[in-house]
Every structure is written in C-alpha cells, then in structure tokens.
Design an enzyme around this catalytic site. Structure first.
Site, mmCIF file in Angstrom:
data_model
loop_
_atom_site.group_PDB
_atom_site.id
_atom_site.type_symbol
_atom_site.label_atom_id
_atom_site.label_comp_id
_atom_site.label_asym_id
_atom_site.label_seq_id
_atom_site.Cartn_x
_atom_site.Cartn_y
_atom_site.Cartn_z
ATOM 1 N N ASP A 141 0.812 -1.221 0.000
ATOM 2 C CA ASP A 141 0.000 0.000 0.000
ATOM 3 C C ASP A 141 0.850 1.278 0.000
ATOM 4 O O ASP A 141 1.954 1.303 0.557
ATOM 5 C CB ASP A 141 -0.932 0.012 1.215
ATOM 6 C CG ASP A 141 -2.098 -0.949 1.040
ATOM 7 O OD1 ASP A 141 -2.302 -1.447 -0.077
ATOM 8 O OD2 ASP A 141 -2.815 -1.198 2.030
ATOM 9 N N TYR B 136 -7.082 5.015 -3.206
ATOM 10 C CA TYR B 136 -6.659 4.545 -1.889
ATOM 11 C C TYR B 136 -7.387 5.315 -0.795
ATOM 12 O O TYR B 136 -7.489 6.542 -0.832
ATOM 13 C CB TYR B 136 -5.149 4.722 -1.738
ATOM 14 C CG TYR B 136 -4.582 4.011 -0.533
ATOM 15 C CD1 TYR B 136 -4.771 2.647 -0.366
ATOM 16 C CD2 TYR B 136 -3.880 4.702 0.437
ATOM 17 C CE1 TYR B 136 -4.262 1.986 0.738
ATOM 18 C CE2 TYR B 136 -3.350 4.040 1.544
ATOM 19 C CZ TYR B 136 -3.549 2.688 1.682
ATOM 20 O OH TYR B 136 -3.051 2.035 2.781
#
Length: 828
Positions: free
Chosen positions: A99, A329
């Site tokens: 991430d 995100y």
C-alpha cells in the site's frame, strides 16, 4: 537499518516487461485483479499484510541497546515468504507494491530484509518499489514505469512510531494492571482520544442548566378587499428596545409580563430584506471526512466504513468480465484530485447537468487546512467517474453500494458550482419599535453542487438540506409583505427551555476533533475507536460514545501520573516530529532518545505509587458521582457506625467498590462498581511491596528469588524490578508460615503456569495455573478450580478436560486478542 538491495538500476521502467517479474501486493483480491492486467510475464503474489512484527512481549524495544528491536515472524508468514522465494527463481525483478503509505513502505522493507536473510535475492535481481494509488489497468502500468527504491526516511518514521507506541504500551499497560486491576492498556493515540471523551463527560457532569424562555407568535394579514388571510410564525427579538439574547427572559413571570404587553400592542411590517447566499461545495473525501459522513448519513461505524472502502479499493468483477478497483486509496489526508480525473469529472458534469453547473475557471483545487496534513495521496474518489452507482447495482452488496454512492456524489459535487440560496427576513414591530418580532425563510434558487445529490443514478444518498419541506409557499408569503403593512397578532406561545450541556462525541465528531488537533493518522482512527470499545473503556449507544467508569479511571490515572502522554499538543507535536523523520529532517533515534528520557521518568514515579494513593486520587476526582447515591451524605458506615465509606480496589480480582475504611473489622460494601476478574491475573500484575526478603538465587540464571508482600498478600518473585520488565511471580498466600518457605518451595511455585497440552477441539493450550485461592486450569477464557486435595503433579490433560467440562467453571474477562498491524498498535 534499511538495506539497499543489490541488482540493476531501479529507475529503469518495469513495463513493458523485459523478463519475468514477481510483484508482491498485500491482499489476495488485489493480487487477482492486478494479475489480470499484467499477463504471464508477471507473477503477482500476496504478502497477506505484514510478514513480521515486533515480538509481543516485554523487551522487544531496547532503549539501552540503541533502540534495537526484536522482530518475530508469524507461522503463516513463513508460508507466504516461501511462496515469494520460490517464485523468484529465474525472475529478473522483485516489485514491491504494498500500500502507498508509511506502513506499506515498512511491509516492503520487511519483505526485503527477510528474503535477504534467507539468501533468496540473487546478485542480478532488481528490487524495486512501486505504489498503486488506484487499482486500474492504466494506473498500474504507469506506476510500473516509475519504480524507485524503498524510502529509508519512511521506514525510519515507521520504526520510530512503532518504537514509541511499543514503549508507551508496554510500560504504561503493566502499571495499569497493577495500580488499576482490570484496566488493560494505554497508548499514545488511544490515551488522547480517551481523554477527549472523558474530559467531555467531566464537562457534562459539572454543567449547571439555566432556565430561559422564548416568545413566539403567529401573525396574520388580511388581504385588502378579500376575505382570505394568511399567517406566518415569528419570534421575539427585541423588547423595551433591547435586543434579547438567549438568557434574557429567565423566568415564567418575566415571560408572562412580556406577553401581556405584547397583547396590548399593534404591529406592522418595519423592514423586509432579501439577499442571496452562496453555499460552498464540499471538499472531496479524505479518510476522516468519509468516516464522519458515513456515520452521519449511513450510520456506519468507522471500522465498518474502512472495511467497505477496502473492498471498493481492491476491486470487483465487472459485467464485461474484467476486474477493477472502484475507488482510489482510502487512507489519505490529501484533498487534491489528479488533473486527468478532474477533467473527466468536469466533462460528466457538462453532460448530466449542463455547462452552468461547472465552474467557468476550470477544475477546482483543494488544500488541507488541518494540523499535520501529509497530503501524500489523492483524495478518495471513484477510479472511473463514469461508472455510475446505478451501474453497480447487483454487483455490490447494499452497504458497499451506499458507500460508493456517497463517494461518487461527493466527488461530483466538489467540482461543481456552489448552490445559491435566497433568504428573506421580515421584522415586525409596534409603533415605537420597542417590541420587534422576526420571521425568516430561505429557498434554493440554484441547485449547483446539490444536483449531484439529487441525481437519480446516485442511489439512496440525498443532500440533507433537500429533505426539508418545500418552503416556496412560505417564502412567497413573506415576500408579499411591504413596509408599513398592518399585521394582526394571533396566538402567542411562551416556551420554557434549559441550557444544554456540551454534546457527547459520536464516532464521526471524535474523528473530526482528532483530525483538527493533529492527533493520529488516517490509518489509525478506526482502530483507535475499536480498541477503546474492545477494552470496555467506551460504550456506543445510538452512535454516541459514552465513557465507562473503567475508562474514566484510566484517563484520570494517565492525566495525573502521565500528563505528557495525554496532552493533546504533545501528541500532535509528536506527529509533526514523525513527519519530519519521513521528510528526512529529524534523525529517528535522536527523537526516541529525547522522548524516552522524559517518558521513563514518568514510569519511575508511577512505579513507586502505592495503590492507596491511586484510590485517594480517584476518590477525589470522582467523589461527587461515586457517593451521590449513598443514603448517608456524611459517608458514615451504617453497619459499624465508626468507619467512613471510601473508594476501594478489591483485594481479589479486578473489582472496585465503595466500602468501609475499617476493613477487615467491618466488611460492609455500599456499592460495587465492577465484579471480580481473574484472581490470578490480578495477583500476577501486582508490584506494591513492603520489605523484600532474599530467599536465594536461581541455580541456572543466578537471578535473585525474593519473598515480597503486597496488598493482595505474599508472593515470591524471580528477579528484581526494573523499567520495561515484568518479573515472574507466584502467590504464597495459601502458605500459613511464609517465613518457612525455602528456595526449593519458591522455585516449584515459580514454574507455573504449566502447559498441560492442547485442547482436542481447537488446539488451544490448557494451562495449569496458581492463584491466591489455589490451583486452577484454564482454556482460553474458561477457568476451573483444581480440588484442594489433589496435588498439582497429578493434574493431567485428561483431568483438566474433565474439570473444564464440569459445572464449577467460570469465565474471565481477558481480551480476546491483540491487534497486530501498526495502526492498531498505535491506537493502543
């Protein structure tokens, strides 16, 4: 230390492929979606989050050894690492695509470190870091064309944060166990959040309501040459030529006197004013505002919102059999939207709502104004704005679709024109204008961004202002009034009110407050709230956060003895320092040295506290509420007549009660606040001692074996007390003559708890344990006593299973588990 991997230049594009590449992401879902985009030259594997973590035991961060850290690899992670190692055979590139945040950077670093330790990275392999801000084919291929190395500054900021949170959690938490049995943990962000909730509760407790009255009236106008009349409501704003504030009319007598004077007056319109107001667009979503809106509009908790957002980010299978992530995100505090996405949003606005709904100057740009914003990522938006919510009906479950609709509508709205609201205000007074009423109304003249919330394809999300009744008729009535028009007083209503205390926090408002103060990060808000609830510090009722007395005790303890930890500005300043580490402006170990030198002094002082001091502090802090329900206001004991009722911590377990201070001569208990918890656990946490007696030394470790006394009785201890270390202890209160205890007796007691084996149903261990009342066996949260006439050496696994299946078992209130990821540890 960040290891720079060997291999070719990581700046070379990794797409189109020149050889086999192994791509490592965090989740299975994401791996499947990305594999479909990249083809056979790439093998996409999940790491399933972190492959290693700080060992969950005392001493895993060592301030005396240059803050070295002890890491451990969960058993499941070895399997995932082996899969990556096997896939690297014959590969030219290892692409770390965890991430795009600080923790994702740390996961990439952990993977490289573990693979290097296993000699899995051959000399010619290129190790590169890429980040995917959205899971779409175009975005992923663009990201692969701009690889980089692991960012050492981000990793060091992660290490500093983990070390700080560990040092706080593993030093304060054991102190809580000993001084406030049953209170399980404290930490940097958790403590600040709990302090906010408890401080608000204190404000509510201390609030004294004040009475006040308002005067409202209905005014009528008869149309000339017509039998038709219309009426409208108004409220009193001036009396005796003085402007009224909230508390101006403080009693019913005053209100009745005003009513009498009003009834004898004649009224006319003295002023009619109109104006237009601009209602600004909402900003695009960041993590905190998404959680707030989802709580307010959808009644979702912060944790549930992030769970749904994770699904939307990782992707779904679409009708054309392709897969794609639906949103960008979701852990971000940045408000900017990419130029390409903004142009596409603007184009759709033209198509659906017309050019007059789009700003003439072009796409809108937003900047963060709260403390410590990093703005490292885009705002939360759909990856394809033309993917309308209605198109996903049937592909997403109901709650995912609601959240996507919320994000889609907000993204459209942030790039549209402001709404225009017309407001009309009419003042009505007597002849000398010493009495003035006011009536006002507003209506939307231009929907602007609100059109996105009215869009039929947006789903069940509607802008709250548009849920009100249509006000056009009321607006028209007020608009028809002209200065000098006579009006007739209809019904006058006097209303009694009382001032209200400040509102308790909801999950949404607490997240907003934490964000305003700069406490925590987008990834920590949900886990912070979850920990507070899991620890039974806070209860959620109808979306409102109520502090339990247990939580208030913890907050009071920390504010008295660890004031710096709960100080809001300190916690926010620490975030700034960690951001400086990320930017390479602050050396991370220097930051730790500075913090630890101050924090350890708090720990030293708190360790010397006697539990009676803590009891007195809590009694002083909460005395008004603790003793309010007692029949005797002088707090005299109704049984012995000599003692005084005081706040006490139970000698057994984790109970708290109001009892007589003449104990043990008087055992009267007026009020129990909490029941007993696991006796042995509470005993093991105790460190309040009188005179320690040296019994001898351990034959192997040479550590001292001490006989000590605390408020719960005598116990033996292996090793001396020291900061950051919890020595092993065993109760000897069941032995009448403690002075006769030998070294052999003490060593025999200290070998408990003993693992008898694993339960045949779930594989969890069954432990033989020693408590103050004797021996017991424990499986998970179930405890059964061992018969007094049975020797501990005779207790086998079969016997233990028999005891645990009997009637005389009890449950203890220990936590079910510990969160392992960085944000959960930070929230501790």
């Amino acid at each position: 230390m960040v290891i720079v991997p060997r291999g070719q230049n990581t700046q070379n594009p990794l797409y189109p492929p020149s050889g086999k590449s192994v791509v490592v992401v965090e989740s299975v879902t994401k791996a499947k979606v990305i594999q479909g985009y990249l083809g056979d030259m790439y093998e996409v594997l999940p790491s399933y989050g972190h492959v290693r973590d700080l060992a969950a035991r005392s001493g895993s961060v060592r301030p005396d050894d240059d803050f070295s850290m002890v890491w451990e690899v969960p058993s499941a992670a070895w399997t995932h690492l082996k899969s990556i190692k096997v896939a690297l055979s014959g590969a030219e590139n290892l692409i770390l695509a965890s991430d795009p945040d600080r923790e994702g950077e740390a996961i990439a670093w952990h993977i490289v470190e573990m693979l290097q330790q296993q000699d899995a990275l051959h000399e010619n392999i290129t190790v590169a870091r890429v980040v995917f801000h959205e899971i779409t084919e175009a975005s992923i291929k663009v990201a692969l064309q701009a690889p980089r190395e692991i960012d050492a500054n981000l990793v060091q900021a992660y290490l500093a944060r983990r070390a700080l949170d560990y040092l706080i959690g593993f030093n304060i938490s054991p102190l809580l166990w000993r001084k406030l049995p049953g209170c399980q943990s404290a930490g940097r962000v958790q403590s600040a959040a709990l302090s906010l909730i408890c401080d608000r509760e204190m404000e509510i407790d201390e609030f004294k309501p004040q009475e006040y009255w308002t005067v409202e009236a209905v005014l009528d106008k008869k149309e000339s040459h017509s039998l038709d009349t219309f009426s409208f409501p108004a409220h009193l704003t001036h009396f005796q030529s003085k402007r009224l504030n909230q508390l101006s009319i403080s009693s019913h007598t005053e209100a009745k006197d005003i009513e009498q004077k009003i009834n004898s007056a004649n009224f006319q319109v003295i002023k009619n004013s109109k104006r237009s107001m601009v209602r600004k667009n909402p900003t695009p979503y960041i993590t905190s505002t998404l959680q707030q809106d989802a709580a307010n509009k959808l009644n979702f908790s912060a944790t549930y919102t992030m769970k749904l957002a994770q699904k939307l980010y990782e992707g779904v299978q679409l009708p054309d059999e392709t897969a794609a992530g639906l949103i960008t995100y979701m852990r971000t505090d940045g408000l900017h939207i990419s130029d390409e996405a903004a142009k596409e949003i603007r184009s759709l606005i033209f198509e659906r709502y017309g050019s007059h709904h789009a700003p003439e100057e072009g796409p809108r740009k937003y900047f963060k104004k709260v403390k410590n914003a990093q703005e490292a990522h885009e705002a939360i938006r759909p990856t394809d704005i033309r993917r309308l919510p209605a198109m996903l009906s049937g592909l997403l479950d109901e709650d995912c679709l609601k959240l996507y609709s919320l994000i889609w509508s907000r993204t459209m709205a942030c790039q549209m024109q402001p709404a225009t609201v017309g407001q009309i205000q009419v003042d009505i007074g007597n002849v000398d204008e010493s009495i003035v009423f006011r009536s006002s109304c507003s209506r939307v003249e231009f929907l602007g961004f609100q059109a996105a919330y009215e869009d039929v394809d947006a789903g069940a999300i509607r802008y709250k202002e548009n849920e009100e009744n249509d006000r056009h008729e009321a607006f028209a009535i007020l608009n028809s009034l002209k200065t000098g028009d006579p009006l007739y007083l209809g019904e006058v209503e006097l209303k009694q009110h009382h001032t209200q205390p400040p509102a308790r926090y909801s999950e949404g408002s607490l997240v907003k407050k934490l964000e305003e103060l700069g406490i925590g990060r987008p990834s920590t808000y949900a886990s912070t709230l979850k920990v507070l609830q899991d620890r039974n510090y806070v209860t959620v009722k109808s979306r409102i956060l109520y502090p339990e007395f247990r939580g208030r005790m913890v907050s009071a303890f920390l504010s008295h003895y660890f004031s710096e930890v709960t100080d809001y500005s300190f916690t926010a300043d620490m975030e700034t320092e960690l951001d400086n580490v990320s930017a390479g402006l602050t050396e991370w170990k220097g930051l730790l040295v500075d913090y630890w030198s101050r924090f350890s002094s708090y720990c030293t002082c708190a360790q010397s506290l006697h539990i009676h001091q803590v009891e007195k502090m809590l009694e002083k802090t909460f005395g008004d509420s603790l003793f309010a329900s007692l029949p005797n206001k002088d707090r005299s004991c109704p049984v012995c007549g000599e003692g005084t009722l005081i706040f006490k911590v139970s000698r057994f377990g984790a109970g708290y009660f109001i009892g007589c201070n003449q104990h043990p001569r008087c055992n009267y208990i007026a009020k129990t606040l909490y029941g007993d918890d696991d006796e042995e656990d509470t005993l093991q946490r105790n460190t309040n001692v009188d005179e320690p007696k040296l019994i001898g030394h351990h034959p192997a470790s040479k550590e001292k074996v001490l006989l000590k006394s605390g408020p719960y009785g005598f116990y033996v201890q292996l090793g001396e007390d020291r900061t950051g270390y919890l020595p092993k202890r065993a109760s000897v209160s069941h032995i009448k003559d403690v002075d006769s205890i030998t070294l052999e007796d003490a060593l025999e007691l200290l070998r408990y708890p003993v693992n008898l084996g694993n339960h045949p149903k779930d594989g969890q261990p069954i432990m033989l344990r020693l408590a103050r009342a004797g021996f017991s066996v424990r499986h998970r949260r179930t405890i059964a006593s061992v018969p007094k006439n049975m020797k501990p050496n005779d207790v086998t696994l079969e016997k233990a299973l028999e005891f645990l299946s009997g009637k005389d078992v009890r449950r203890c209130g220990r936590p079910k588990g510990k969160p392992k990821r960085e944000e959960a540890l930070e929230a501790m």
